[in-house]
Design a protein around this motif. Structure first.
Motif, PDB file in Angstrom:
ATOM      1  N   LEU A  19       0.829  -1.208   0.000  1.00 31.34           N
ATOM      2  CA  LEU A  19       0.000   0.000   0.000  1.00 31.34           C
ATOM      3  C   LEU A  19       0.862   1.257   0.000  1.00 31.34           C
ATOM      4  CD1 LEU A  19      -2.737  -1.182   2.508  1.00 31.34           C
ATOM      5  CD2 LEU A  19      -3.085  -0.662   0.077  1.00 31.34           C
ATOM      6  N   HIS A  24      -0.251   5.059  -0.966  1.00 30.60           N
ATOM      7  CA  HIS A  24      -1.281   5.226   0.065  1.00 30.60           C
ATOM      8  C   HIS A  24      -0.614   5.591   1.389  1.00 30.60           C
ATOM      9  CE1 HIS A  24      -4.514   3.585  -2.402  1.00 30.60           C
ATOM     10  NE2 HIS A  24      -3.692   2.617  -2.770  1.00 30.60           N
ATOM     11  N   GLY A  90     -10.165   1.929   4.701  1.00 32.25           N
ATOM     12  CA  GLY A  90      -9.734   2.809   3.623  1.00 32.25           C
ATOM     13  C   GLY A  90     -10.918   3.485   2.971  1.00 32.25           C
ATOM     14  N   GLN A  92     -12.677   2.621   0.565  1.00 32.93           N
ATOM     15  CA  GLN A  92     -13.741   1.689   0.204  1.00 32.93           C
ATOM     16  C   GLN A  92     -14.489   1.166   1.425  1.00 32.93           C
ATOM     17  OE1 GLN A  92     -10.518   1.456  -0.574  1.00 32.93           O
ATOM     18  NE2 GLN A  92     -10.196   0.766  -2.646  1.00 32.93           N
ATOM     19  N   TYR A 106      -7.433  -1.750  -4.107  1.00 34.71           N
ATOM     20  CA  TYR A 106      -6.479  -0.682  -3.816  1.00 34.71           C
ATOM     21  C   TYR A 106      -5.545  -0.406  -4.992  1.00 34.71           C
ATOM     22  CZ  TYR A 106      -8.120  -0.810   0.950  1.00 34.71           C
ATOM     23  OH  TYR A 106      -8.921  -0.737   2.060  1.00 34.71           O
TER      24      TYR A 106
END
Length: 108
Positions: A19, A24, A90, A92, A106
């Motif tokens: 990530l 991210h 996250g 989502q 992701y």
């Protein structure tokens, strides 16, 4: 985004690294050192049901019969490391595990 897990979990390490490499911003939450609140436990159990409990772990195998028969909320409150990992909060919403489907969500 927040990744809930334990620092010794290889899957959590892989997820956090992947990530971060994708750009991210990941905050790691060690559920052993900073246990989940009652509200967080309730939210995770509502979202994932009994799947939130890792019944393949050595922690699960070492539980008393009483705790094995308890609700997932009681199990997580007593043993935070029973949580299947990682749980990621996250954009989502909440995701469980580090599967191909979660990774695709992701952009990985």
């Amino acid at each position: 985004m927040t990744l809930y897990g334990i620092p010794t979990c290889d899957t959590c390490k892989k997820a956090q690294k992947a990530l971060a490499n994708e750009g991210h911003a990941v905050t790691f939450r060690d559920v052993r050192m900073n246990p989940l609140s009652e509200a967080e436990i309730a939210e995770f159990v509502t979202e994932f049901g009994p799947a939130i409990i890792n019944r393949q772990s050595t922690t699960w195998r070492s539980l008393s019969d009483f705790l094995r028969e308890s609700e997932p909320e009681a199990q997580l409150a007593a043993q935070p490391t029973l949580m299947k990992r990682p749980v990621i909060r996250g954009p989502q919403g909440l995701t469980l595990g580090w599967t191909a489907e979660v990774m695709a969500g992701y952009g990985l």
